[in-house]
Design a protein around this motif. Structure first.
Motif, PDB file in Angstrom:
ATOM      1  N   LEU A 160      61.194 -81.086 -10.445  1.00  0.00           N
ATOM      2  CA  LEU A 160      60.580 -80.217 -11.446  1.00  0.00           C
ATOM      3  C   LEU A 160      61.511 -80.100 -12.646  1.00  0.00           C
ATOM      4  N   ALA A 161      60.961 -80.334 -13.831  1.00  0.00           N
ATOM      5  CA  ALA A 161      61.723 -80.180 -15.070  1.00  0.00           C
ATOM      6  C   ALA A 161      61.401 -78.829 -15.686  1.00  0.00           C
ATOM      7  N   MET A 162      62.435 -78.142 -16.130  1.00  0.00           N
ATOM      8  CA  MET A 162      62.270 -76.772 -16.612  1.00  0.00           C
ATOM      9  C   MET A 162      62.961 -76.580 -17.954  1.00  0.00           C
ATOM     10  N   ASP A 163      62.342 -75.757 -18.795  1.00  0.00           N
ATOM     11  CA  ASP A 163      62.973 -75.348 -20.048  1.00  0.00           C
ATOM     12  C   ASP A 163      62.540 -73.919 -20.351  1.00  0.00           C
ATOM     13  N   ILE A 214      58.872 -69.623 -20.167  1.00  0.00           N
ATOM     14  CA  ILE A 214      59.319 -70.605 -19.189  1.00  0.00           C
ATOM     15  C   ILE A 214      58.247 -71.664 -19.028  1.00  0.00           C
ATOM     16  N   SER A 215      58.681 -72.932 -18.966  1.00  0.00           N
ATOM     17  CA  SER A 215      57.772 -74.061 -18.757  1.00  0.00           C
ATOM     18  C   SER A 215      58.320 -74.911 -17.623  1.00  0.00           C
ATOM     19  N   LEU A 216      57.412 -75.335 -16.740  1.00  0.00           N
ATOM     20  CA  LEU A 216      57.803 -76.112 -15.570  1.00  0.00           C
ATOM     21  C   LEU A 216      56.803 -77.245 -15.403  1.00  0.00           C
ATOM     22  N   ILE A 217      57.300 -78.498 -15.328  1.00  0.00           N
ATOM     23  CA  ILE A 217      56.426 -79.650 -15.127  1.00  0.00           C
ATOM     24  C   ILE A 217      56.953 -80.469 -13.955  1.00  0.00           C
ATOM     25  N   ASP A 218      56.056 -81.252 -13.338  1.00  0.00           N
ATOM     26  CA  ASP A 218      56.464 -82.053 -12.196  1.00  0.00           C
ATOM     27  C   ASP A 218      56.855 -83.456 -12.641  1.00  0.00           C
ATOM     28  N   TRP A 219      57.143 -84.339 -11.653  1.00  0.00           N
ATOM     29  CA  TRP A 219      57.623 -85.688 -11.936  1.00  0.00           C
ATOM     30  C   TRP A 219      56.602 -86.509 -12.724  1.00  0.00           C
ATOM     31  N   ASP A 220      55.316 -86.210 -12.549  1.00  0.00           N
ATOM     32  CA  ASP A 220      54.255 -86.937 -13.249  1.00  0.00           C
ATOM     33  C   ASP A 220      53.925 -86.340 -14.605  1.00  0.00           C
ATOM     34  N   GLY A 221      54.611 -85.268 -14.994  1.00  0.00           N
ATOM     35  CA  GLY A 221      54.369 -84.659 -16.297  1.00  0.00           C
ATOM     36  C   GLY A 221      53.310 -83.585 -16.302  1.00  0.00           C
ATOM     37  N   GLU A 222      52.760 -83.228 -15.139  1.00  0.00           N
ATOM     38  CA  GLU A 222      51.746 -82.187 -15.066  1.00  0.00           C
ATOM     39  C   GLU A 222      52.398 -80.807 -15.158  1.00  0.00           C
ATOM     40  N   ASP A 256      62.068 -87.521 -18.975  1.00  0.00           N
ATOM     41  CA  ASP A 256      62.104 -88.926 -19.384  1.00  0.00           C
ATOM     42  C   ASP A 256      63.534 -89.455 -19.420  1.00  0.00           C
ATOM     43  N   LEU A 257      64.477 -88.625 -19.822  1.00  0.00           N
ATOM     44  CA  LEU A 257      65.875 -89.053 -19.817  1.00  0.00           C
ATOM     45  C   LEU A 257      66.367 -89.314 -18.396  1.00  0.00           C
ATOM     46  N   VAL A 258      65.960 -88.459 -17.467  1.00  0.00           N
ATOM     47  CA  VAL A 258      66.360 -88.652 -16.082  1.00  0.00           C
ATOM     48  C   VAL A 258      65.701 -89.905 -15.505  1.00  0.00           C
ATOM     49  N   LYS A 259      64.423 -90.130 -15.807  1.00  0.00           N
ATOM     50  CA  LYS A 259      63.738 -91.330 -15.328  1.00  0.00           C
ATOM     51  C   LYS A 259      64.412 -92.591 -15.861  1.00  0.00           C
ATOM     52  N   LYS A 260      64.804 -92.557 -17.140  1.00  0.00           N
ATOM     53  CA  LYS A 260      65.482 -93.709 -17.727  1.00  0.00           C
ATOM     54  C   LYS A 260      66.805 -93.967 -17.026  1.00  0.00           C
ATOM     55  N   ASP A 303      59.200 -76.419 -28.646  1.00  0.00           N
ATOM     56  CA  ASP A 303      58.137 -76.378 -27.651  1.00  0.00           C
ATOM     57  C   ASP A 303      58.791 -76.641 -26.302  1.00  0.00           C
ATOM     58  N   SER A 304      58.770 -75.662 -25.412  1.00  0.00           N
ATOM     59  CA  SER A 304      59.474 -75.796 -24.142  1.00  0.00           C
ATOM     60  C   SER A 304      58.850 -76.867 -23.258  1.00  0.00           C
ATOM     61  N   ILE A 305      57.547 -77.104 -23.356  1.00  0.00           N
ATOM     62  CA  ILE A 305      56.930 -78.184 -22.584  1.00  0.00           C
ATOM     63  C   ILE A 305      57.413 -79.533 -23.097  1.00  0.00           C
TER      64      ILE A 305
END
Length: 738
Positions: free
Chosen positions: A358-361, A377-385, A507-511, A497-499
């Motif tokens: 989970l990516a958070m900002d 707070i914004s939280l997204i999963d590995w697929d960007g949802e 994306d940086l981690v995936k790279k 934009d926190s999202i």
């Protein structure tokens, strides 16, 4: 006329040093001076000259001529490696940790030759062992740190040259300082460097305290070593990282580097063209305990193995208002062991391997009292949802919405009723023992959330600043450089934009997972010493046949689980609980397993090991510094560390045990092995206490009046901090070849 004999002047014929060199590469003043200035060579020259003149007086040949025949058989030379400390190799500044590392690389990996010493026949050095022994300090050798009850009263006034050898006839006076830490007898401070601060000092066993006598049997010299750090910011850098990370040699193909410079925007290749893409699971980038501490994270209780360690950390959190009474919560992770099995790749090619990423900002505002409070707070999963995205109403009145950064306005916050407690409750349901949090400078976000979690991947650590800590690259710069896109276009006006920021971190981690840990990071310009050695072929055809032509092997031995950090790059890693286990592990690494089951016969070429029992006994480890962070209004007038040391008899017993472990390692090493022992730094406790005072002052100064501050920070404290940093950077080193 047919005779093969020649006639020469007697004083020329018997002194080979005066003849012209036959090798053109050895001719010239630059090549001759280091040899002539060597004291050993000078003594040999005097003996040769005396013998020549005595022979000339007894010579019956007229006019001082002598008859010389053809040269006989070549004399056998001794190719055994040796260290030489002579005037021609005398350094003009302090020896640094990098110099000790260069010595290892010079002997094992054809590195550059050291300038502070000479290594004769360095190519004959077969192995190297480096011992990191924090806890030893200079005061033990000059008498300022008492190692027995009888010396406790005289520890404040050490004898000149205590524990050190007096100069021999013809020796120079600078080799015997009265205080090897450079302190002057009259108590006055000085700003210039003295030769006493950095020149090697000969050890004298008869003058050393009893616990240290074995060191004189193993090593001839004590080397003052300066730890890596920054006097301007009063910081000391990790002695472990500076020993195990080395600079990559410059590329021999300048066109390769020029191609990289021509790319100005978009995705950037790695700085080191030799690095290859290597898919790496995300678990390889989870921050270690040391990395979490260095980046000011509040540690989750799962990081502590023993109940005493957990209690000490919770006590620290209570005093820092980071406990449950202050609104803090910990994710539901009982222990790290429950997730160890998931760190193994359960799926072929999977980057997450059973983990939930989970990516958070978060966005913050300033509330009454000058504190930062969570507003979004914004939280997204590995697929960007999007998993969570919402506004949060602070408990205190907002005095600055920070709209230019957060994008939060009064109109957006008016209808919000969600509190921080509501967000914490929801996060505790989302964060499981198999969840990894991803973000940029997550220490700030988690502090605003008043939340701890053990599994963190931080892009500010994953992509370190080119100039190193404490600087950190901005997320906007990292995305532009490595992803080739623009974010935070509303910075300074409409806010972030926190999202968008969360997706950028993901994306940086995936790279990084796709390219590997060496891509676009410090290892592209520097690499671990284990990788450097792996590119160096082992000597002898027998070794190549045995190991299939591999490079040199390395092993790391440490307390705990070393395979989580530098152990990933080493050929073998061995975890230990005590120093005695470290000694056994070093013997095993150097000699190999008898059956070759894990470590092949003959052992590894390079072994790094750390002994920590003395460090823990003196309270130098991070877990034991809590008592030193209890702050006074003013810094101490003298040395406040001695009261925290164990009694002189207990300290002497622990020092003797540690020195005995060093001696056991020395005695077990095979011939032609380089042994390096370094302490990393001096006593860091005063520095840690003053740094905590400074952080408290800076935090309170923003919200309180001067007469309400619990800590006063003036020029006196600032100067005390600088002196404490300089003292803490004074470490020790010992080097020998068995």
């Amino acid at each position: 006329m047919g005779s093969s004999k020649k006639r020469k002047r007697s004083h020329q014929s018997k002194d080979p040093s005066l003849q012209q060199p036959t090798d053109p590469q050895q001719s010239g003043v630059a090549a001759t001076l280091p040899t002539v200035k060597d004291p050993i060579v000078q003594d040999q020259l005097r003996e040769n000259h005396n013998a020549v003149y005595e022979a000339a007086e007894d010579d019956d040949s007229p006019d001082g001529w002598t008859v010389v025949g053809r040269s006989g058989k070549k004399r056998k030379t001794n190719n055994y490696p040796a260290l030489v400390y002579a005037d021609s190799y005398k350094q003009q500044s302090s020896i640094k940790l990098g110099d000790l590392q260069n010595l290892v690389l010079y002997c094992l990996a054809n590195g550059t030759s050291p300038q502070w010493t000479a290594v004769r026949h360095h190519g004959q050095v077969n192995k190297a062992v480096v011992l990191f022994v924090p806890g030893l300090e200079r005061g033990m050798f000059d008498g300022s740190v008492a190692l027995d009850a009888s010396s406790e009263g005289s520890a404040q006034d050490p004898k000149p040259g205590h524990g050190l050898d007096q100069p021999q006839n013809g020796g120079t006076s600078h080799s015997v300082p009265s205080r090897i830490d450079g302190a002057q007898n009259d108590g006055r401070s000085r700003t210039h460097a003295s030769p006493d601060d950095y020149l090697p000092v000969r050890l004298a066993a008869e003058n050393l305290p009893q616990p240290l006598k074995l060191l004189a049997d193993c090593f001839e010299y004590l080397l003052p070593v300066k730890a890596a750090g920054d006097d301007r910011f009063s910081r000391i850098y990790s002695p472990l990282h500076h020993m195990l990370n080395s600079q990559i040699p410059k590329s021999r193909d300048p066109k390769a580097d020029e191609n990289v410079k021509n790319v100005t925007k978009g995705e950037k290749p790695a700085n080191d063209q030799r690095s290859e893409s290597k898919r790496t699971p995300i678990t390889a980038f989870i921050l270690s305990m040391d990395q979490l501490r260095e980046n000011d994270f509040v540690l989750h209780p799962a990081w502590y193995d023993t109940e005493s360690e957990e209690q000490a950390e919770m006590k620290r959190r209570v005093d820092a208002s980071q406990d449950a009474a202050s609104g803090w919560v910990d994710s539901q992770v009982a222990s790290l062991g429950a997730s160890d099995d998931l760190k193994l790749p359960s799926e072929q090619g999977s980057l997450t391997a059973g983990w939930t990423v989970l990516a958070m900002d978060c966005e913050m505002c300033t509330v009454q009292g000058g504190e930062a409070a969570l507003t979004r707070i914004s939280l997204i999963d590995w697929d960007g949802e999007v998993i969570m995205d919402g506004l949060v109403k602070p408990d205190k009145p907002i005095i600055d919405y920070l709209t230019r950064f957060s994008g939060i306005t009064p109109e957006k916050m008016d209808p919000v009723t969600t509190s921080l407690a509501d967000i914490q409750k929801r996060l505790l349901e989302i964060l499981t023992p198999t969840t990894i949090l991803v973000g940029h400078s997550l220490d700030s976000d988690l502090e605003a959330l008043k939340l701890t979690h053990p599994f963190i991947v931080d892009t500010s650590v994953l992509y370190p600043h080119p100039r190193g800590p404490p600087l950190k690259s901005s997320l906007k710069w990292l995305v532009q450089k490595y992803l080739g896109r623009e974010i935070q276009k509303g910075h300074g006006s409409l806010g972030h934009d926190s999202i968008e920021d969360s997706r950028a971190c993901l994306d940086l981690v995936k790279k990084k997972c796709e390219k590997g840990p060496e891509w676009a990071s410090v290892p592209c310009t520097s690499e671990t010493i284990f990788k450097r050695l792996s590119r160096t072929p082992r000597k002898g055809p027998r070794d190549k046949v045995l190991l299939g032509g591999q490079g040199k092997l390395g092993a790391i031995v440490d307390h705990g689980a070393p395979e989580k950090n530098f152990g990933q790059m080493a050929s073998f890693s061995i975890g230990c609980n005590t120093d005695s286990e470290v000694v056994d592990a070093v013997k095993r690494a150097v000699s190999g397993d008898p059956d070759g089951a894990i470590i092949p016969g003959g052992g590894v070429d390079f072994t790094w090991a750390r002994m920590r029992d003395l460090e823990k006994a003196r309270g130098w480890s991070n877990n034991d510094r809590y008592d030193l962070l209890q702050m006074d209004d003013r810094p101490p007038a003298g040395d406040d560390n001695k009261s925290n040391d164990p009694s002189p008899s207990a300290l002497a017993a622990q020092v003797a045990t540690t020195v005995n472990c060093i001696q056991q390692v020395h005695a077990s090493l095979p011939p032609c092995t380089l042994l390096v022992v370094y302490t990393g730094m001096g006593d860091p406790r005063t520095l840690a206490r003053l740094q905590q005072m400074q952080r408290t002052f800076k935090r309170e100064y923003k919200t309180k009046k001067w007469d309400q501050l619990s800590v006063k920070w003036t020029d006196a404290e600032e100067q005390a901090l600088k002196k404490a940093c300089q003292k803490a950077r004074r470490g020790l080193g010992f080097v020998t070849i068995t």
